[in-house]
Design an enzyme around this catalytic site. Structure first.
Site, mmCIF file in Angstrom:
data_model
loop_
_atom_site.group_PDB
_atom_site.id
_atom_site.type_symbol
_atom_site.label_atom_id
_atom_site.label_comp_id
_atom_site.label_asym_id
_atom_site.label_seq_id
_atom_site.Cartn_x
_atom_site.Cartn_y
_atom_site.Cartn_z
ATOM 1 N N ASP A 1 0.827 -1.206 0.000
ATOM 2 C CA ASP A 1 0.000 0.000 0.000
ATOM 3 C C ASP A 1 0.868 1.265 0.000
ATOM 4 O OD1 ASP A 1 -2.022 -1.804 0.331
ATOM 5 O OD2 ASP A 1 -2.882 -0.853 2.113
ATOM 6 N N HIS B 1 3.947 -2.240 2.856
ATOM 7 C CA HIS B 1 3.924 -0.892 2.274
ATOM 8 C C HIS B 1 5.176 -0.665 1.437
ATOM 9 C CE1 HIS B 1 1.175 -0.673 5.691
ATOM 10 N NE2 HIS B 1 0.545 0.269 5.001
HETATM 11 ZN ZN ZN Z 1 -2.593 3.410 3.104
#
Ligand code: ZN
Length: 405
Positions: free
Chosen positions: A224, A365
């Site tokens: 993400d 991430h």
């Molecule tokens: Zn996010």
């Protein structure tokens, strides 16, 4: 207090590095919701001006007196107007019990190392002045007349079609809390600079299919908050092991990374939508939520020809109502690396490996280095356990097939 120090350090580190343009991104969610994204252009004077503005806004935000959880979003637009002139706008939204919107723009001319003013840009300022005031009064009838008589045009962006002029609501003494802006068609102006209207190519791509049997152990790696300067290195690691992943991208960041996005798809990874500005979505109206989705869909499609079908809600927050506002499939996760928080390869491995089962979706991430550092070990370990790495869409398809058996 701790967070300010960390944030300032990140900026210092970035301003010293390479010649590539990239995005400075800070997304946090402890005592407040913070999503800051702005470009690093490698034009020193411009970058200094941008980062000191952002620091200033962040400092003010940290000192807000508010009992609830405050939210700060800084997003940007970046446009190379021609070979010399770069135009950056930073839009700030601070949400407490009320919402404050602010804009700041920078237009920089590399040819003479100066920031551009409206006088440098438009020849017939009197005509412009007349047009703006007329339109402002039409569009915002509650605007303060006294203010309008000596309004200045400090905030503007230029694209291929329009000169857009912005006003901060407080400055124009309007009751609106949204940003006030006017689009002036370039055709109606005498400009003192050239606008380069060359467009990016539209390339059409689809995801490379993988050989997966219905009984195979599968897992979906997801990243993400990117793309960022770490994303290419993540793709390198994936490629090394013939693995793929799903990248839930923040729309306002994709423009610098067209090559990376096309590479994701070419190498068998999938692109999903993670909103445009990374706002907390549960507080948005239907219309604002759909804008977040659609702008990201368009930005990704423009660069790749690929239209995402998956959506990951920011901060993992969603409601049934929110889901009903879009056709995109909401995708969460069952294994959370907490990479942004633990910041250590050992801890990331501990959060992931014992919890993975076939069909797992792992959250990581790619806007920082922590997941990247751990990725080699994650893949090798899971590979040794017999896992195959598929995209989320492939994983969902496989689950459907298994259920229908
Ligand atoms: Zn996010």
């Amino acid at each position: 207090m701790k967070k300010i120090i960390v944030f300032l350090m990140i900026i210092l580190l970035t301003s010293g590095c390479g010649k590539e343009k990239n995005i400075q991104s800070y997304i946090g969610r402890d005592k407040e919701f913070v999503s800051i994204n702005y470009p690093v252009t490698n034009i020193n004077i411009l970058d200094d001006a941008i980062s000191s503005y952002v620091n200033n806004v962040y400092y003010q935000f940290k000192n807000i007196d508010y009992d609830g959880i405050p939210e700060l979003n800084i997003s940007y637009t970046y446009k190379e107007v021609n070979e010399d002139i770069v135009n950056v706008s930073l839009q700030t939204e601070i949400v407490t019990d009320k919402t404050i919107n602010k804009i700041k723009t920078f237009t920089y001319n590399k040819a003479n190392d100066r920031f551009l003013t409206m006088e440098d840009l438009v020849q017939d300022l009197n005509t412009l002045d007349y047009e703006i005031k007329k339109e402002l009064l039409e569009k915002y009838q509650d605007a303060d007349m006294d203010y309008l008589s000596n309004v200045s045009y400090d905030y503007f962006t230029v694209d291929d079609e329009n000169l857009t002029i912005y006003f901060n609501p407080a400055e124009i003494k309007s009751k609106h809390d949204e940003l006030i802006y006017l689009d002036i068609p370039l055709d109606s102006l005498k400009l003192l600079i050239d606008i380069d209207k060359t467009k990016g190519n539209d390339v059409y791509l689809s995801i490379k299919k993988k050989n997966v049997d219905i009984d195979d152990k599968v897992v979906a790696l997801t990243f993400d908050d990117g793309p960022s300067k770490y994303t290419a290195k993540i793709l390198d690691v994936l490629k090394k092991y013939g693995a793929s992943a799903t990248f839930f991208l923040v729309g306002n960041k994709v423009d610098f990374y067209g090559d990376i996005l096309r590479r994701m798809l070419n190498e068998g990874s999938e692109i999903g939508n993670h909103s445009y500005d990374h706002k907390r979505l549960t507080r948005l109206s239907k219309e604002d939520f759909q804008i977040e989705i659609n702008k990201t869909q368009e930005a990704i499609k423009k660069l790749t020809g690929f239209t995402p079908t998956l959506f990951r809600p920011t901060y993992g927050g969603y409601t049934k109502t929110l889901k009903s506002y879009t056709d995109l499939k909401f995708v969460l996760w069952d294994v959370d690396s907490r990479d942004w928080q633990v910041k250590s390869t050992d801890k990331i491995l501990k959060n992931i490996l014992p919890n993975v089962k076939s069909g797992s979706i792992i959250l990581m991430h790619d806007n920082h280095e922590y997941a990247l550092k751990a990725l080699d070990k994650i893949i090798v370990n899971l590979k040794n356990q017999g896992y195959k790495f598929v995209t989320v869409s492939e994983l969902l398809e496989l689950k459907k097939l298994r259920e229908s058996e």
